[in-house]
Design a protein around this motif. Structure first.
Motif, PDB file in Angstrom:
ATOM      1  N   VAL A  85      -0.837   5.884  12.558  1.00 58.76           N
ATOM      2  CA  VAL A  85       0.357   6.346  11.856  1.00 58.76           C
ATOM      3  C   VAL A  85       1.109   5.103  11.409  1.00 58.76           C
ATOM      4  CG1 VAL A  85       2.542   7.598  12.010  1.00 58.76           C
ATOM      5  CG2 VAL A  85       0.534   8.460  13.232  1.00 58.76           C
ATOM      6  N   ASN A  86       1.400   5.022  10.120  1.00 58.17           N
ATOM      7  CA  ASN A  86       2.147   3.897   9.570  1.00 58.17           C
ATOM      8  C   ASN A  86       3.536   4.382   9.164  1.00 58.17           C
ATOM      9  OD1 ASN A  86      -0.265   2.191   9.532  1.00 58.17           O
ATOM     10  ND2 ASN A  86      -0.907   3.465   7.801  1.00 58.17           N
ATOM     11  N   HIS A  87       4.561   3.691   9.643  1.00 59.19           N
ATOM     12  CA  HIS A  87       5.927   4.083   9.306  1.00 59.19           C
ATOM     13  C   HIS A  87       6.621   2.893   8.645  1.00 59.19           C
ATOM     14  CE1 HIS A  87      10.032   5.877  10.779  1.00 59.19           C
ATOM     15  NE2 HIS A  87      10.006   5.628   9.482  1.00 59.19           N
ATOM     16  N   ILE A  88       6.900   3.012   7.347  1.00 58.39           N
ATOM     17  CA  ILE A  88       7.658   2.003   6.612  1.00 58.39           C
ATOM     18  C   ILE A  88       9.128   2.304   6.862  1.00 58.39           C
ATOM     19  CG2 ILE A  88       8.119   0.972   4.361  1.00 58.39           C
ATOM     20  CD1 ILE A  88       5.381   2.154   3.477  1.00 58.39           C
ATOM     21  N   THR A  89       9.801   1.427   7.606  1.00 64.54           N
ATOM     22  CA  THR A  89      11.131   1.751   8.118  1.00 64.54           C
ATOM     23  C   THR A  89      12.252   1.556   7.104  1.00 64.54           C
ATOM     24  OG1 THR A  89      11.332  -0.489   9.027  1.00 64.54           O
ATOM     25  CG2 THR A  89      10.457   1.235  10.483  1.00 64.54           C
ATOM     26  N   GLY A  90      11.935   0.995   5.933  1.00 65.41           N
ATOM     27  CA  GLY A  90      12.946   0.890   4.894  1.00 65.41           C
ATOM     28  C   GLY A  90      12.954  -0.440   4.176  1.00 65.41           C
ATOM     29  N   ASP A  91      13.353  -0.411   2.902  1.00 66.18           N
ATOM     30  CA  ASP A  91      13.616  -1.577   2.071  1.00 66.18           C
ATOM     31  C   ASP A  91      12.368  -2.314   1.584  1.00 66.18           C
ATOM     32  OD1 ASP A  91      15.665  -2.921   0.750  1.00 66.18           O
ATOM     33  OD2 ASP A  91      15.724  -4.533   2.222  1.00 66.18           O
ATOM     34  N   VAL A  92      11.189  -1.910   2.037  1.00 69.98           N
ATOM     35  CA  VAL A  92       9.926  -2.463   1.526  1.00 69.98           C
ATOM     36  C   VAL A  92       9.013  -1.296   1.154  1.00 69.98           C
ATOM     37  CG1 VAL A  92       9.864  -4.783   2.527  1.00 69.98           C
ATOM     38  CG2 VAL A  92       9.247  -2.812   3.949  1.00 69.98           C
ATOM     39  N   HIS A  93       9.556  -0.388   0.354  1.00 74.53           N
ATOM     40  CA  HIS A  93       8.870   0.853   0.024  1.00 74.53           C
ATOM     41  C   HIS A  93       7.509   0.609  -0.619  1.00 74.53           C
ATOM     42  CE1 HIS A  93      13.099   2.933  -0.431  1.00 74.53           C
ATOM     43  NE2 HIS A  93      12.947   2.312   0.723  1.00 74.53           N
ATOM     44  N   TYR A  94       7.384  -0.475  -1.381  1.00 74.57           N
ATOM     45  CA  TYR A  94       6.148  -0.754  -2.111  1.00 74.57           C
ATOM     46  C   TYR A  94       4.943  -0.951  -1.201  1.00 74.57           C
ATOM     47  CZ  TYR A  94       7.307  -5.567  -0.836  1.00 74.57           C
ATOM     48  OH  TYR A  94       7.612  -6.713  -0.128  1.00 74.57           O
ATOM     49  N   LEU A  95       5.150  -1.192   0.088  1.00 75.84           N
ATOM     50  CA  LEU A  95       4.020  -1.329   1.012  1.00 75.84           C
ATOM     51  C   LEU A  95       3.163  -0.066   1.029  1.00 75.84           C
ATOM     52  CD1 LEU A  95       5.601  -3.058   4.164  1.00 75.84           C
ATOM     53  CD2 LEU A  95       4.463  -4.132   2.200  1.00 75.84           C
ATOM     54  N   ALA A  96       3.783   1.065   0.706  1.00 77.11           N
ATOM     55  CA  ALA A  96       3.043   2.330   0.726  1.00 77.11           C
ATOM     56  C   ALA A  96       1.826   2.293  -0.183  1.00 77.11           C
ATOM     57  CB  ALA A  96       3.959   3.480   0.313  1.00 77.11           C
ATOM     58  N   LEU A  97       1.880   1.521  -1.242  1.00 79.79           N
ATOM     59  CA  LEU A  97       0.770   1.477  -2.196  1.00 79.79           C
ATOM     60  C   LEU A  97      -0.472   0.840  -1.596  1.00 79.79           C
ATOM     61  CD1 LEU A  97       2.750   0.402  -5.397  1.00 79.79           C
ATOM     62  CD2 LEU A  97       2.303   2.695  -4.497  1.00 79.79           C
ATOM     63  N   ALA A  98      -0.313   0.098  -0.501  1.00 79.29           N
ATOM     64  CA  ALA A  98      -1.447  -0.563   0.134  1.00 79.29           C
ATOM     65  C   ALA A  98      -1.907   0.127   1.412  1.00 79.29           C
ATOM     66  CB  ALA A  98      -1.088  -2.018   0.450  1.00 79.29           C
ATOM     67  N   LEU A  99      -1.221   1.200   1.809  1.00 80.12           N
ATOM     68  CA  LEU A  99      -1.525   1.871   3.064  1.00 80.12           C
ATOM     69  C   LEU A  99      -2.196   3.217   2.811  1.00 80.12           C
ATOM     70  CD1 LEU A  99       1.843   1.121   4.925  1.00 80.12           C
ATOM     71  CD2 LEU A  99      -0.320  -0.116   5.141  1.00 80.12           C
ATOM     72  N   ASP A 100      -2.849   3.739   3.844  1.00 78.24           N
ATOM     73  CA  ASP A 100      -3.519   5.030   3.757  1.00 78.24           C
ATOM     74  C   ASP A 100      -2.470   6.125   3.580  1.00 78.24           C
ATOM     75  OD1 ASP A 100      -4.857   7.431   4.180  1.00 78.24           O
ATOM     76  OD2 ASP A 100      -6.168   6.597   5.717  1.00 78.24           O
ATOM     77  N   SER A 101      -2.500   6.798   2.447  1.00 70.59           N
ATOM     78  CA  SER A 101      -1.464   7.783   2.128  1.00 70.59           C
ATOM     79  C   SER A 101      -1.454   8.959   3.095  1.00 70.59           C
ATOM     80  CB  SER A 101      -1.648   8.297   0.701  1.00 70.59           C
ATOM     81  OG  SER A 101      -2.897   8.945   0.557  1.00 70.59           O
ATOM     82  N   ARG A 102      -2.585   9.274   3.715  1.00 70.46           N
ATOM     83  CA  ARG A 102      -2.668  10.431   4.611  1.00 70.46           C
ATOM     84  C   ARG A 102      -1.949  10.199   5.931  1.00 70.46           C
ATOM     85  NH1 ARG A 102      -8.965  10.468   4.989  1.00 70.46           N
ATOM     86  NH2 ARG A 102      -8.363   8.268   5.242  1.00 70.46           N
ATOM     87  N   ARG A 103      -1.692   8.957   6.275  1.00 73.14           N
ATOM     88  CA  ARG A 103      -1.092   8.662   7.582  1.00 73.14           C
ATOM     89  C   ARG A 103       0.094   7.713   7.491  1.00 73.14           C
ATOM     90  NH1 ARG A 103      -4.732   4.158   9.638  1.00 73.14           N
ATOM     91  NH2 ARG A 103      -6.300   3.856   8.029  1.00 73.14           N
ATOM     92  N   THR A 104       0.786   7.755   6.362  1.00 76.97           N
ATOM     93  CA  THR A 104       1.925   6.865   6.168  1.00 76.97           C
ATOM     94  C   THR A 104       3.208   7.659   5.934  1.00 76.97           C
ATOM     95  OG1 THR A 104       0.531   5.100   5.262  1.00 76.97           O
ATOM     96  CG2 THR A 104       2.871   5.010   4.728  1.00 76.97           C
ATOM     97  N   ILE A 105       4.291   7.189   6.543  1.00 76.98           N
ATOM     98  CA  ILE A 105       5.626   7.775   6.438  1.00 76.98           C
ATOM     99  C   ILE A 105       6.550   6.719   5.848  1.00 76.98           C
ATOM    100  CG2 ILE A 105       7.589   8.709   7.740  1.00 76.98           C
ATOM    101  CD1 ILE A 105       5.415   9.425   9.943  1.00 76.98           C
ATOM    102  N   LEU A 106       7.411   7.139   4.934  1.00 78.25           N
ATOM    103  CA  LEU A 106       8.384   6.238   4.318  1.00 78.25           C
ATOM    104  C   LEU A 106       9.793   6.720   4.630  1.00 78.25           C
ATOM    105  CD1 LEU A 106       9.285   4.005   2.266  1.00 78.25           C
ATOM    106  CD2 LEU A 106       9.026   5.748   0.473  1.00 78.25           C
ATOM    107  N   THR A 107      10.643   5.810   5.110  1.00 70.98           N
ATOM    108  CA  THR A 107      12.052   6.142   5.314  1.00 70.98           C
ATOM    109  C   THR A 107      12.879   5.547   4.194  1.00 70.98           C
ATOM    110  OG1 THR A 107      11.924   6.354   7.727  1.00 70.98           O
ATOM    111  CG2 THR A 107      14.067   5.779   6.801  1.00 70.98           C
ATOM    112  N   VAL A 108      13.665   6.402   3.536  1.00 71.44           N
ATOM    113  CA  VAL A 108      14.577   5.986   2.463  1.00 71.44           C
ATOM    114  C   VAL A 108      15.998   6.105   2.999  1.00 71.44           C
ATOM    115  CG1 VAL A 108      15.440   6.510   0.154  1.00 71.44           C
ATOM    116  CG2 VAL A 108      12.987   6.705   0.649  1.00 71.44           C
ATOM    117  N   HIS A 109      16.718   4.995   3.024  1.00 76.10           N
ATOM    118  CA  HIS A 109      18.071   4.983   3.583  1.00 76.10           C
ATOM    119  C   HIS A 109      19.135   5.365   2.561  1.00 76.10           C
ATOM    120  CE1 HIS A 109      16.918   3.268   7.498  1.00 76.10           C
ATOM    121  NE2 HIS A 109      15.949   2.705   6.794  1.00 76.10           N
ATOM    122  N   ASP A 110      18.923   5.033   1.301  1.00 76.59           N
ATOM    123  CA  ASP A 110      19.861   5.439   0.255  1.00 76.59           C
ATOM    124  C   ASP A 110      19.221   5.163  -1.101  1.00 76.59           C
ATOM    125  OD1 ASP A 110      20.623   2.731  -0.806  1.00 76.59           O
ATOM    126  OD2 ASP A 110      21.473   2.497   1.189  1.00 76.59           O
TER     127      ASP A 110
END
Length: 364
Positions: A85-110
């Motif tokens: 499980v990959n959790h992008i905790t914020g402010d580096v949203h673009y990392l999602a493009l390099a991670l497995d989409s099926r097991r990645t979570i993105l947190t958006v703070h604002d």
């Protein structure tokens, strides 16, 4: 949509772990000086998760998120450090493009940057921080309903996968007694960025017998405004969490009449320390404050002044605000929020097609 389920922290932890090799990774930005709020928030969260039996690995990107080359290098590095499980905790949203989409979570703070930018910069930010990352993750978390509405307005595709998990307050913040100083109250203001609305706050305080404590880097322009309004003040910056707690303890009133906030952590921190709060009736702040704050119009100096005068002058009203804050703050306890994240990790780990309904899935 998944059937609604609710697990306590240990049950959710067992589901997250699954096989012994299961790994949850928190991906963090490399913070610039003075940028540590996200890191502190999730450091506290990991302590609660560890107490529940879930081990979380921390992956801090090797380069500051500035310029194309550094961001590409960060993305490549992230791809080599994935977990179950990959959790992008914020402010580096673009990392999602390099991670497995099926097991990645993105947190958006604002979504504040989208409000203030324009032209090519705004297009690039929207494309690579919002549109593509949202499309490339299994779930998106936001810290308030207001941020959820904003995100869906900018990225309609987010509606099907966005849930609200609020910020949690550090256990450092706890009830502390202080005798209210009505004759010359100390008013605490957290933050100095443009959305913190300092010019209108200073105008509202003009002529009031008080001492203003401002936390954050204070530009010369604001210092000049304070002098013109003849406001007694002092300024602190680059404080530790313990020092921040002491600021709340030493305050009589917390004033947080921002024009925009994705969440508004000082509201809840003040409620945990049991200080009366004055905050804005806009953006996420009424949602976060519940009944435990005096709401004012941040664009109306007279409204801010009326709120300040009422909180200072009305003992019964102050006590009502503090008492309502005691009830409201429980929504943001560390364990309550950690449990919600653990439940989401379980859902992603299980390769379920949708996020749990019990976690306030956004409606289209």
């Amino acid at each position: 949509m998944l059937a609604e389920t609710k697990l306590d922290s240990r049950e959710a932890s067992a589901c997250v772990q699954g096989q012994k090799s299961a790994k949850v990774v928190h991906f963090h930005r490399r913070p610039f000086p003075g940028q540590h709020s996200i890191e502190i928030l999730f450091e506290n969260m990991r302590e609660a998760m560890q107490a529940a039996g879930t081990a979380i690995e921390v992956a801090k990107v090797p380069y500051f998120s500035k310029g194309l080359r550094a961001r590409v290098a960060n993305a490549r590095w992230a791809a080599r450090n994935q977990g179950d499980v990959n959790h992008i905790t914020g402010d580096v949203h673009y990392l999602a493009l390099a991670l497995d989409s099926r097991r990645t979570i993105l947190t958006v703070h604002d979504c504040f940057a989208l409000e203030r930018l324009c032209g090519l910069k705004r297009w690039l930010l929207k494309r690579y921080w919002f549109d593509l990352p949202v499309d490339h993750v299994a779930a998106v978390t936001v810290v308030s309903e207001e941020t959820r509405r904003e995100l869906i307005r900018y990225v309609p595709a987010a509606a099907a996968k966005t849930i609200v998990i609020p910020n949690a307050v550090s256990p450092m913040f706890r009830p502390t007694l202080r005798e209210f100083c009505r004759d010359r109250p100390r008013i605490l203001q957290i933050g100095t960025t443009p959305n913190k609305n300092l010019a209108r706050l200073f105008a509202a305080l003009e002529g009031l017998s008080c001492e203003l404590h401002i936390v954050g880097r204070l530009p010369d322009t604001e210092r000049s405004q304070l002098a013109a309004a003849r406001i007694a003040y002092f300024n602190s910056q680059d404080l530790t969490e313990q020092e921040m707690f002491s600021c709340y303890c030493d305050a009589d009133v917390i004033c947080f009449a921002s024009t925009y906030e994705g969440f508004g952590m000082p509201i809840v921190e003040a409620q945990w320390v049991e200080r009366p709060v004055i905050t804005s009736n806009r953006s996420s702040m009424p949602e976060v404050a519940g009944d435990g704050a005096c709401l004012v119009d941040p664009f109306d100096v007279a409204s801010i002044r009326r709120g300040i005068d009422r909180v200072i002058g009305d003992h019964v009203y102050r006590e009502q605000l503090v008492d309502a804050g005691r009830t409201n703050r429980e929504r943001f306890s560390l364990q309550a929020v950690a449990d919600q994240y653990l439940e989401l990790y379980r859902a992603v780990r299980s390769d379920r097609p949708n996020v749990p309904a019990s976690l306030s899935v956004a409606e289209a």
